[in-house]
Design a protein around this motif. Structure first.
Motif, short mmCIF file in Angstrom:
data_model
loop_
_atom_site.label_atom_id
_atom_site.label_comp_id
_atom_site.label_asym_id
_atom_site.label_seq_id
_atom_site.Cartn_x
_atom_site.Cartn_y
_atom_site.Cartn_z
N GLY A 152 8.77 40.66 102.14
CA GLY A 152 8.29 42.02 101.96
C GLY A 152 8.21 42.41 100.49
O GLY A 152 7.25 43.06 100.06
N GLU A 153 9.20 42.02 99.72
CA GLU A 153 9.19 42.31 98.28
C GLU A 153 8.04 41.58 97.58
O GLU A 153 7.42 42.13 96.66
CB GLU A 153 10.53 41.90 97.66
CG GLU A 153 11.69 42.78 98.09
CD GLU A 153 13.03 42.23 97.66
OE1 GLU A 153 13.04 41.15 97.00
OE2 GLU A 153 14.06 42.85 97.98
N LEU A 154 7.75 40.37 98.02
CA LEU A 154 6.65 39.61 97.43
C LEU A 154 5.31 40.28 97.73
O LEU A 154 4.44 40.40 96.85
CB LEU A 154 6.66 38.18 97.97
CG LEU A 154 5.89 37.12 97.18
CD1 LEU A 154 6.40 37.02 95.75
CD2 LEU A 154 6.01 35.76 97.87
N ALA A 155 5.14 40.74 98.97
CA ALA A 155 3.91 41.44 99.35
C ALA A 155 3.76 42.74 98.56
O ALA A 155 2.67 43.09 98.10
CB ALA A 155 3.89 41.71 100.84
N ALA A 156 4.87 43.46 98.40
CA ALA A 156 4.83 44.72 97.65
C ALA A 156 4.49 44.48 96.18
O ALA A 156 3.72 45.25 95.58
CB ALA A 156 6.18 45.43 97.77
N SER A 157 5.04 43.42 95.60
CA SER A 157 4.74 43.13 94.20
C SER A 157 3.29 42.72 94.02
O SER A 157 2.66 43.06 93.01
CB SER A 157 5.67 42.02 93.68
OG SER A 157 5.39 40.77 94.31
N LEU A 158 2.73 42.02 95.00
CA LEU A 158 1.32 41.63 94.95
C LEU A 158 0.43 42.88 95.02
O LEU A 158 -0.56 43.00 94.31
CB LEU A 158 1.00 40.67 96.09
CG LEU A 158 -0.43 40.15 96.18
CD1 LEU A 158 -0.87 39.49 94.88
CD2 LEU A 158 -0.57 39.16 97.34
N PHE A 159 0.79 43.80 95.89
CA PHE A 159 0.05 45.06 96.00
C PHE A 159 0.09 45.81 94.67
O PHE A 159 -0.95 46.26 94.16
CB PHE A 159 0.64 45.92 97.11
CG PHE A 159 0.00 47.27 97.25
CD1 PHE A 159 -1.08 47.46 98.10
CD2 PHE A 159 0.46 48.36 96.51
CE1 PHE A 159 -1.68 48.71 98.23
CE2 PHE A 159 -0.14 49.61 96.63
CZ PHE A 159 -1.22 49.78 97.48
N ASP A 160 1.28 45.97 94.12
CA ASP A 160 1.44 46.74 92.88
C ASP A 160 0.70 46.11 91.70
O ASP A 160 0.26 46.82 90.80
CB ASP A 160 2.92 46.87 92.54
CG ASP A 160 3.68 47.74 93.53
OD1 ASP A 160 3.04 48.55 94.23
OD2 ASP A 160 4.92 47.59 93.61
N ALA A 161 0.56 44.79 91.73
CA ALA A 161 -0.08 44.09 90.62
C ALA A 161 -1.60 44.11 90.70
O ALA A 161 -2.26 43.79 89.70
CB ALA A 161 0.42 42.64 90.56
N THR A 162 -2.15 44.45 91.86
CA THR A 162 -3.60 44.37 92.01
C THR A 162 -4.25 45.68 92.45
O THR A 162 -5.22 46.14 91.85
CB THR A 162 -3.96 43.28 93.04
OG1 THR A 162 -3.26 43.53 94.27
CG2 THR A 162 -3.61 41.90 92.53
N PHE A 163 -3.73 46.30 93.49
CA PHE A 163 -4.43 47.40 94.13
C PHE A 163 -4.65 48.62 93.24
O PHE A 163 -5.76 49.18 93.21
CB PHE A 163 -3.71 47.81 95.41
CG PHE A 163 -4.54 48.67 96.32
CD1 PHE A 163 -5.28 48.10 97.35
CD2 PHE A 163 -4.60 50.05 96.14
CE1 PHE A 163 -6.07 48.89 98.17
CE2 PHE A 163 -5.39 50.84 96.96
CZ PHE A 163 -6.12 50.25 97.97
N PRO A 164 -3.64 49.11 92.51
CA PRO A 164 -3.83 50.33 91.72
C PRO A 164 -4.97 50.25 90.71
O PRO A 164 -5.55 51.27 90.35
CB PRO A 164 -2.47 50.50 91.01
CG PRO A 164 -1.50 49.86 91.95
CD PRO A 164 -2.23 48.66 92.48
N ASP A 165 -5.28 49.06 90.23
CA ASP A 165 -6.42 48.89 89.32
C ASP A 165 -7.72 48.66 90.07
O ASP A 165 -8.76 49.21 89.71
CB ASP A 165 -6.17 47.71 88.37
CG ASP A 165 -5.15 48.03 87.30
OD1 ASP A 165 -5.06 49.22 86.91
OD2 ASP A 165 -4.45 47.11 86.85
N ARG A 166 -7.67 47.86 91.12
CA ARG A 166 -8.90 47.46 91.79
C ARG A 166 -9.51 48.56 92.67
O ARG A 166 -10.71 48.56 92.89
CB ARG A 166 -8.67 46.20 92.63
CG ARG A 166 -8.30 44.98 91.78
CD ARG A 166 -9.47 44.38 90.99
NE ARG A 166 -10.06 45.25 90.01
CZ ARG A 166 -9.54 45.47 88.78
NH1 ARG A 166 -8.42 44.91 88.42
NH2 ARG A 166 -10.17 46.27 87.93
N TYR A 167 -8.71 49.49 93.17
CA TYR A 167 -9.32 50.54 93.99
C TYR A 167 -10.17 51.48 93.14
O TYR A 167 -10.96 52.26 93.67
CB TYR A 167 -8.25 51.29 94.78
CG TYR A 167 -7.73 52.56 94.14
CD1 TYR A 167 -8.23 53.81 94.50
CD2 TYR A 167 -6.73 52.51 93.15
CE1 TYR A 167 -7.75 54.97 93.91
CE2 TYR A 167 -6.26 53.66 92.57
CZ TYR A 167 -6.77 54.89 92.95
OH TYR A 167 -6.30 56.04 92.36
#
Length: 261
Positions: A95-110
């Motif tokens: 879960g922490e790995l998935a959350a870190s992947l989200f934080d590293a990509t989504f806020p910029d790409r959306y």
């Protein structure tokens, strides 16, 4: 796994100027997140199974036996407790790995300049909320979909509406998304008059889904349905008829079609 995550994040970063490569990196990063969430679900099942075994062992007890039997029972109990702890830790790590992947990509790409990437963001987030509500069904993540309702591209707005419908408009998730739906209720109703036909379709279908689960947005009863029923797009008309049938006809305000600007 970590090196793969880092490679996909780098491909999806703002440092990559080529849109096609950035889109590919975003797609790969999001599909990796899909895989992590499937692993998270499997780990949760394993943890639940181990916990059930532990509860059964504790319920069965080990009292009244010989000392040797008691020692064996205690050893088995300790082994099961260790297994539960290990599986819980594994699930938390995924879960922490998935959350870190989200934080590293989504806020910029959306907010990417390329609409297809923003559309990918909306669709993927909707899937993550639906598949793993324990990690993603909260206002921190839902707010992105709310912001994307005002995207300048109609396809992105439609994707955000579809994502909200799939992620929120179910009885088991309604309690966790009610604050979000209340906050954006006026916007959801307003989007039935969107200039983009796909967004009008998605908005009307979302209203249908919310009515079905007993959570119609405020202002829905005052929505003029004539413009939708007489819409130039056949898909909008079909969705409008479905909404019409779901609502109490005696309370619907139907006016003459209005010109869209």
């Amino acid at each position: 796994m970590r090196w793969l995550l880092d490679a996909f994040v780098a491909m999806a970063s703002n440092a990559v100027r080529a849109r096609a490569l950035r889109h590919t990196g975003t797609f790969l990063a999001f599909r990796l997140c899909d895989g992590l969430l499937r692993a998270h679900a499997a780990a949760g099942k394993d943890e639940a199974d181990a916990l059930a075994q532990l509860d059964a062992r504790r319920g069965g007890g080990g009292g009244g036996g010989k000392k040797k039997g008691g020692a064996q029972s205690g050893g088995a109990l300790s082994s099961l407790e260790a297994a539960v702890a290990a599986k819980s830790a594994a699930r938390a790590s995924i879960g922490e790995l998935a959350a870190s992947l989200f934080d590293a990509t989504f806020p910029d790409r959306y907010r990417d300049t390329a609409a297809p990437i923003r559309q990918e963001c909306a669709a993927s987030l909707g899937g993550w909320i639906a598949s793993c509500p324990s990690l993603f069904l909260d206002n921190v993540h839902l707010k992105y979909l709310g912001w994307m309702l005002s995207d300048r591209d109609g396809a992105v707005r439609a994707a955000a509406l579809d994502a909200i419908g799939g992620a929120c408009a179910t009885p088991d998730r309604l309690a966790h998304s009610r604050v979000f739906l209340t906050r954006f209720s006026a916007r959801l109703v307003e989007m039935t008059n969107d200039v983009a036909a796909p967004a009008r379709v998605a908005a009307t279908k979302l209203l249908c889904a919310l009515v079905r689960v007993g959570a119609p947005p405020a202002g829905l009863r005052a929505l003029p349905l004539a413009p939708l029923v007489n819409d130039e797009d056949a898909h909008v008309r079909a969705a409008a008829v479905e909404l019409l049938l779901l609502l109490d006809l005696s309370l619907i305000h139907i006016s003459e079609p209005t010109r869209r600007t």
